[in-house]
Design a protein around this motif. Sequence first.
Motif, PDB file in Angstrom:
ATOM      1  N   SER A  81      10.479  -0.995  -9.226  1.00  0.00           N
ATOM      2  CA  SER A  81       9.242  -1.762  -9.342  1.00  0.00           C
ATOM      3  C   SER A  81       8.592  -1.889  -7.973  1.00  0.00           C
ATOM      4  O   SER A  81       9.247  -1.723  -6.938  1.00  0.00           O
ATOM      5  CB  SER A  81       9.528  -3.151  -9.914  1.00  0.00           C
ATOM      6  N   ASP A  82       7.309  -2.213  -7.956  1.00  0.00           N
ATOM      7  CA  ASP A  82       6.555  -2.230  -6.699  1.00  0.00           C
ATOM      8  C   ASP A  82       7.164  -3.173  -5.676  1.00  0.00           C
ATOM      9  O   ASP A  82       7.215  -2.864  -4.485  1.00  0.00           O
ATOM     10  CB  ASP A  82       5.106  -2.632  -6.986  1.00  0.00           C
ATOM     11  N   ARG A  83       7.649  -4.336  -6.122  1.00  0.00           N
ATOM     12  CA  ARG A  83       8.171  -5.336  -5.176  1.00  0.00           C
ATOM     13  C   ARG A  83       9.398  -4.832  -4.439  1.00  0.00           C
ATOM     14  O   ARG A  83       9.703  -5.294  -3.329  1.00  0.00           O
ATOM     15  CB  ARG A  83       8.470  -6.642  -5.907  1.00  0.00           C
ATOM     16  N   PHE A  84      10.170  -3.890  -5.065  1.00  0.00           N
ATOM     17  CA  PHE A  84      11.353  -3.343  -4.414  1.00  0.00           C
ATOM     18  C   PHE A  84      11.080  -1.977  -3.793  1.00  0.00           C
ATOM     19  O   PHE A  84      11.693  -1.611  -2.795  1.00  0.00           O
ATOM     20  CB  PHE A  84      12.502  -3.217  -5.421  1.00  0.00           C
ATOM     21  N   ARG A  85      10.154  -1.220  -4.394  1.00  0.00           N
ATOM     22  CA  ARG A  85       9.849   0.108  -3.861  1.00  0.00           C
ATOM     23  C   ARG A  85       9.193   0.009  -2.493  1.00  0.00           C
ATOM     24  O   ARG A  85       9.493   0.794  -1.585  1.00  0.00           O
ATOM     25  CB  ARG A  85       8.931   0.863  -4.823  1.00  0.00           C
ATOM     26  N   GLY A  86       8.283  -0.964  -2.325  1.00  0.00           N
ATOM     27  CA  GLY A  86       7.584  -1.092  -1.052  1.00  0.00           C
ATOM     28  C   GLY A  86       8.510  -1.224   0.136  1.00  0.00           C
ATOM     29  O   GLY A  86       8.420  -0.455   1.106  1.00  0.00           O
ATOM     30  N   ALA A  96      16.666  15.902  -3.123  1.00  0.00           N
ATOM     31  CA  ALA A  96      15.413  15.232  -2.795  1.00  0.00           C
ATOM     32  C   ALA A  96      14.672  14.825  -4.060  1.00  0.00           C
ATOM     33  O   ALA A  96      14.099  13.726  -4.141  1.00  0.00           O
ATOM     34  CB  ALA A  96      14.539  16.143  -1.935  1.00  0.00           C
ATOM     35  N   ALA A  97      14.669  15.706  -5.054  1.00  0.00           N
ATOM     36  CA  ALA A  97      13.978  15.401  -6.312  1.00  0.00           C
ATOM     37  C   ALA A  97      14.611  14.195  -7.002  1.00  0.00           C
ATOM     38  O   ALA A  97      13.911  13.334  -7.553  1.00  0.00           O
ATOM     39  CB  ALA A  97      14.004  16.625  -7.231  1.00  0.00           C
ATOM     40  N   VAL A  98      15.947  14.126  -6.977  1.00  0.00           N
ATOM     41  CA  VAL A  98      16.646  12.994  -7.595  1.00  0.00           C
ATOM     42  C   VAL A  98      16.276  11.691  -6.888  1.00  0.00           C
ATOM     43  O   VAL A  98      15.970  10.678  -7.522  1.00  0.00           O
ATOM     44  CB  VAL A  98      18.171  13.220  -7.563  1.00  0.00           C
ATOM     45  N   LEU A  99      16.317  11.694  -5.554  1.00  0.00           N
ATOM     46  CA  LEU A  99      16.003  10.485  -4.800  1.00  0.00           C
ATOM     47  C   LEU A  99      14.552  10.055  -5.025  1.00  0.00           C
ATOM     48  O   LEU A  99      14.262   8.879  -5.251  1.00  0.00           O
ATOM     49  CB  LEU A  99      16.251  10.701  -3.307  1.00  0.00           C
ATOM     50  N   ASP A 100      13.611  11.012  -4.971  1.00  0.00           N
ATOM     51  CA  ASP A 100      12.207  10.677  -5.186  1.00  0.00           C
ATOM     52  C   ASP A 100      11.993  10.064  -6.566  1.00  0.00           C
ATOM     53  O   ASP A 100      11.224   9.102  -6.733  1.00  0.00           O
ATOM     54  CB  ASP A 100      11.338  11.930  -5.031  1.00  0.00           C
ATOM     55  N   GLU A 101      12.669  10.622  -7.566  1.00  0.00           N
ATOM     56  CA  GLU A 101      12.515  10.099  -8.917  1.00  0.00           C
ATOM     57  C   GLU A 101      13.023   8.666  -9.021  1.00  0.00           C
ATOM     58  O   GLU A 101      12.372   7.802  -9.637  1.00  0.00           O
ATOM     59  CB  GLU A 101      13.268  10.999  -9.907  1.00  0.00           C
ATOM     60  N   GLU A 102      14.181   8.393  -8.402  1.00  0.00           N
ATOM     61  CA  GLU A 102      14.751   7.049  -8.500  1.00  0.00           C
ATOM     62  C   GLU A 102      13.955   6.032  -7.679  1.00  0.00           C
ATOM     63  O   GLU A 102      13.844   4.868  -8.066  1.00  0.00           O
ATOM     64  CB  GLU A 102      16.217   7.065  -8.064  1.00  0.00           C
ATOM     65  N   ILE A 103      13.407   6.463  -6.557  1.00  0.00           N
ATOM     66  CA  ILE A 103      12.539   5.556  -5.791  1.00  0.00           C
ATOM     67  C   ILE A 103      11.302   5.220  -6.610  1.00  0.00           C
ATOM     68  O   ILE A 103      10.851   4.072  -6.656  1.00  0.00           O
ATOM     69  CB  ILE A 103      12.152   6.183  -4.440  1.00  0.00           C
ATOM     70  N   HIS A 104      10.755   6.222  -7.299  1.00  0.00           N
ATOM     71  CA  HIS A 104       9.562   5.990  -8.129  1.00  0.00           C
ATOM     72  C   HIS A 104       9.864   5.023  -9.264  1.00  0.00           C
ATOM     73  O   HIS A 104       9.000   4.249  -9.690  1.00  0.00           O
ATOM     74  CB  HIS A 104       9.053   7.319  -8.702  1.00  0.00           C
ATOM     75  N   ARG A 105      11.096   5.019  -9.763  1.00  0.00           N
ATOM     76  CA  ARG A 105      11.458   4.129 -10.867  1.00  0.00           C
ATOM     77  C   ARG A 105      11.529   2.662 -10.440  1.00  0.00           C
ATOM     78  O   ARG A 105      11.449   1.766 -11.288  1.00  0.00           O
ATOM     79  CB  ARG A 105      12.818   4.533 -11.437  1.00  0.00           C
ATOM     80  N   VAL A 138       0.845  -1.196   0.000  1.00  0.00           N
ATOM     81  CA  VAL A 138       0.000   0.000   0.000  1.00  0.00           C
ATOM     82  C   VAL A 138       0.886   1.253   0.000  1.00  0.00           C
ATOM     83  O   VAL A 138       0.596   2.227  -0.697  1.00  0.00           O
ATOM     84  CB  VAL A 138      -0.940  -0.003   1.224  1.00  0.00           C
ATOM     85  N   ALA A 139       1.972   1.221   0.756  1.00  0.00           N
ATOM     86  CA  ALA A 139       2.872   2.377   0.796  1.00  0.00           C
ATOM     87  C   ALA A 139       3.467   2.652  -0.582  1.00  0.00           C
ATOM     88  O   ALA A 139       3.549   3.798  -1.027  1.00  0.00           O
ATOM     89  CB  ALA A 139       3.987   2.136   1.818  1.00  0.00           C
ATOM     90  N   SER A 140       3.876   1.588  -1.271  1.00  0.00           N
ATOM     91  CA  SER A 140       4.436   1.755  -2.614  1.00  0.00           C
ATOM     92  C   SER A 140       3.380   2.283  -3.579  1.00  0.00           C
ATOM     93  O   SER A 140       3.655   3.146  -4.418  1.00  0.00           O
ATOM     94  CB  SER A 140       4.992   0.423  -3.116  1.00  0.00           C
ATOM     95  N   TRP A 141       2.173   1.752  -3.473  1.00  0.00           N
ATOM     96  CA  TRP A 141       1.069   2.218  -4.335  1.00  0.00           C
ATOM     97  C   TRP A 141       0.799   3.699  -4.101  1.00  0.00           C
ATOM     98  O   TRP A 141       0.656   4.482  -5.049  1.00  0.00           O
ATOM     99  CB  TRP A 141      -0.171   1.377  -4.037  1.00  0.00           C
ATOM    100  N   LEU A 142       0.740   4.104  -2.848  1.00  0.00           N
ATOM    101  CA  LEU A 142       0.503   5.512  -2.528  1.00  0.00           C
ATOM    102  C   LEU A 142       1.644   6.389  -3.035  1.00  0.00           C
ATOM    103  O   LEU A 142       1.414   7.505  -3.517  1.00  0.00           O
ATOM    104  CB  LEU A 142       0.350   5.680  -1.011  1.00  0.00           C
ATOM    105  N   TYR A 143       2.866   5.889  -2.924  1.00  0.00           N
ATOM    106  CA  TYR A 143       4.013   6.660  -3.400  1.00  0.00           C
ATOM    107  C   TYR A 143       3.875   6.929  -4.904  1.00  0.00           C
ATOM    108  O   TYR A 143       4.076   8.053  -5.379  1.00  0.00           O
ATOM    109  CB  TYR A 143       5.306   5.892  -3.111  1.00  0.00           C
ATOM    110  N   GLY A 144       3.536   5.845  -5.662  1.00  0.00           N
ATOM    111  CA  GLY A 144       3.401   6.005  -7.098  1.00  0.00           C
ATOM    112  C   GLY A 144       2.280   6.955  -7.489  1.00  0.00           C
ATOM    113  O   GLY A 144       2.440   7.811  -8.381  1.00  0.00           O
ATOM    114  N   VAL A 145       1.125   6.843  -6.831  1.00  0.00           N
ATOM    115  CA  VAL A 145      -0.003   7.715  -7.144  1.00  0.00           C
ATOM    116  C   VAL A 145       0.319   9.166  -6.779  1.00  0.00           C
ATOM    117  O   VAL A 145       0.014  10.093  -7.533  1.00  0.00           O
ATOM    118  CB  VAL A 145      -1.276   7.230  -6.409  1.00  0.00           C
ATOM    119  N   THR A 146       0.950   9.359  -5.624  1.00  0.00           N
ATOM    120  CA  THR A 146       1.320  10.730  -5.215  1.00  0.00           C
ATOM    121  C   THR A 146       2.279  11.358  -6.216  1.00  0.00           C
ATOM    122  O   THR A 146       2.148  12.531  -6.575  1.00  0.00           O
ATOM    123  CB  THR A 146       1.967  10.707  -3.821  1.00  0.00           C
TER     124      THR A 146
END
Length: 794
Positions: free
Chosen positions: A148-153, A137-146, A91-99
């Motif tokens: 996949s869900d299984r690793f982003r979560g 911060a923008a660089v880190l947020d972008e790379e976290i968004h890149r 759910v955290a990863s899903w919210l991150y992607g939608v945000t």
Amino acid sequence: MGRTAMNAVLGQVRRSAGASDDDAADHALLARFADDHDQQAFEALVRRHGPLVFGLARRALHDAHLAEDVCQAVFLILARKAATIGRRESVASWLYGVTWRVAGRQRRKLARRPVTPTPPTPLPDPTPHAAAVRELAAVLDEEIHRLSDRFRGPVVLCYLEELTQDEAAARLGWSKGTFRRRLDRGRELLRSRLASRGVTLALGLCVVAAGRSMADPAAIAAAAARFAHGHEFDIAAPVVQLAKEGLRAMFVQKIRTALLVLAVCLVSGGVVRLSARQPVVDPTADAVPEKPRETPLPASPNDPPATSGGKPIGSGWAVAFTPDGTTLVTGGGDEKKFGTIALWDIVTGKPRVWLPQEDGIRAVDVSPDGKVVAAGGWDRTVKLYEAATGKLKSVLREHTGPINAVAFSPNGKLVATASLDRTTCLWDVDQGTRIHTLRGHADWVTAVAFAPDGKRVVTAGKDGTTRVYDTTTGAEQVVLKDGTTPLESVAVSRDGKLIATGSWDCSVRVWEVNSGRVVTTMKGHTAGVTSLAFSPDGKLLLSGAGNFNRKELGEVILWDFPAGTLRLRPDGPTNNTWAVRFAQDGRSFATGSREGTVSYWETATGLGRFVLRDDGGAPVLPPAKPADATALWADLESKDARTAAQAMRRLQTAPDVALPLFADRLRPAGQANAEDDKHIARLIVEMDADEFATRQRATAELEKMGQAAEAALRKAKTESPSIEVRSRAEALLKKLSAPTLSPDQLRATRCVEILERFGTPTAKDLLKKLAGGSPEAVITREAAASIQRLAARP
């Protein structure tokens, strides 16, 4: 009372019973909101993840008010999409992607405005170098968004929400091992990608801190509940607009993906048609030898599957083993479409007998002598086949509803069949005739099992009752009932005194037959408990769970019995499980899923040996050669069950390699050669050395030697004058006797399993030698049990 009101009442009852929102997994809270409209559950999600969402929106927009709107809009989208988010999805990863996407659209919209907007209300800069911090911060947020869900979560939960690994694994409903592997992989991906942009992971994480949502979580939850039902009153118009735009974008993306898949299929079809028009090659022309295609190896449930050679397995409704453990029987298929009965060779991973059926198979069992397979399903009949040839012996026709369960009596003379027609029948196996029709259930009979003495048969039903019948007279003897929740599974303990039942309320209850009372209740499943099985020694209880309507629910759990404590959850996908069964030696078990897979597991580790599915070719492994012996010996102690299973399968097809290898390297526990004896004695002395490093090294080496050092350690524990030596020896002995086996113990049990499969005079002699070791040792007990089973074989 209306459905919505009833769900609200049930939700309140659960909360009153003590369910903790703080401890509940994300998917459980989301399910409560989606199924029961539980606003308190959604509020808990807002409290957990609101800071994450607000912090990301703030970093993207640099405006507290806009970030607040985005935060609320994201949770409105979550409310509308709650029922579509899978149980295994973070759910955290899903919210991150939608945000990220909602904030990005808002940022682009602001950039296109022709007039200067009202000056924003920025939050205070945390450092004097605000511009550099924002860029990092923008660089880190972008790379976290890149990711996949299984690793982003895992990355989001541990590094942005600051949970421990255990807390994060519980939030996701993953095993600790699976979570740790995915976190490590996600961290490495993130580190390498940041490094390519000149940023270190540590520095990036330092400048990204989750902010705090300025809105009240209860208010957001209330607005989300209204929005989920199509009501927009009392919700700020900009927030509603952002949410609608986000939902629209998600829908468009879904359509684009579908069109892309369709285009790929059309292009592939064109390529196939084009190739079909190519001229026929002259067979007299010089041919280029084709490179042999490598056939895939059997996999654990985390890896590519072993398969059925393209033949359909269908739903894995039923599994069973032959008494010698060399053959796995599966039953599957769908109602009114097709059905399958297959007998799989455990060593080769190939189907030895394949029996297509017109209708789906829901239940299978194997007679105690291994000669007969019984199978029943949607066609309302039970068929008896010869296990060796697949020849049909007889068809049992009396039931008026589909067959839910079949079970042979311990002597193999009777077979019991449970049906949706509310009855259970007892049949004479040799004659193929019905002896008794057992009645009493007011609804479907879902499960059946014999007591070990064969004098009683136990049934469970949708009416919430468990009934015990006399097999000679057919008379009902005992009725067990605890509420009205439907039951789906039943199993009888080794001594026949206890009965385990699996319920739709996600629990396992253990009943004392004589007193009729519940002595243990085991909770831990997320769906109805569809299947149960006791290990042959009676010390373990295996349970599987699934849900007809929500395929993402369910799992397999191994319990210590009779304590009722959770021993382990197999490390792999086990959702929607409808069948579980131990092999006769208890060292392995099989599970069947309605998702069309059958998995074969190792009991000691809970790791998968391989999976059977419909697609691809049958797994093939080359037989072991003498030159492979050393490498295979090392693989046998691997904690990766797939690697060990491959070594076992190769050795089982090459007894001329395996038997000399085992004779040379396996020794009874407590017995070592003269050189080993001296080495062990020296290590025990070194456990009392003045240097701490020396003591640690000696202890580690003794632990690695495992059972070979056991006798010496027991002597040191009682006779050594050194407190340090006695203490360390005791700790090592505890590890040797722990439920989790050491690598040396794992290898020993796997070798014994292979020897039992051989069953030859040479193999039996080696087993007898191993059974003469220290009585407390694992290898001694395993070898002795193998000898007993071999002696009992026909």
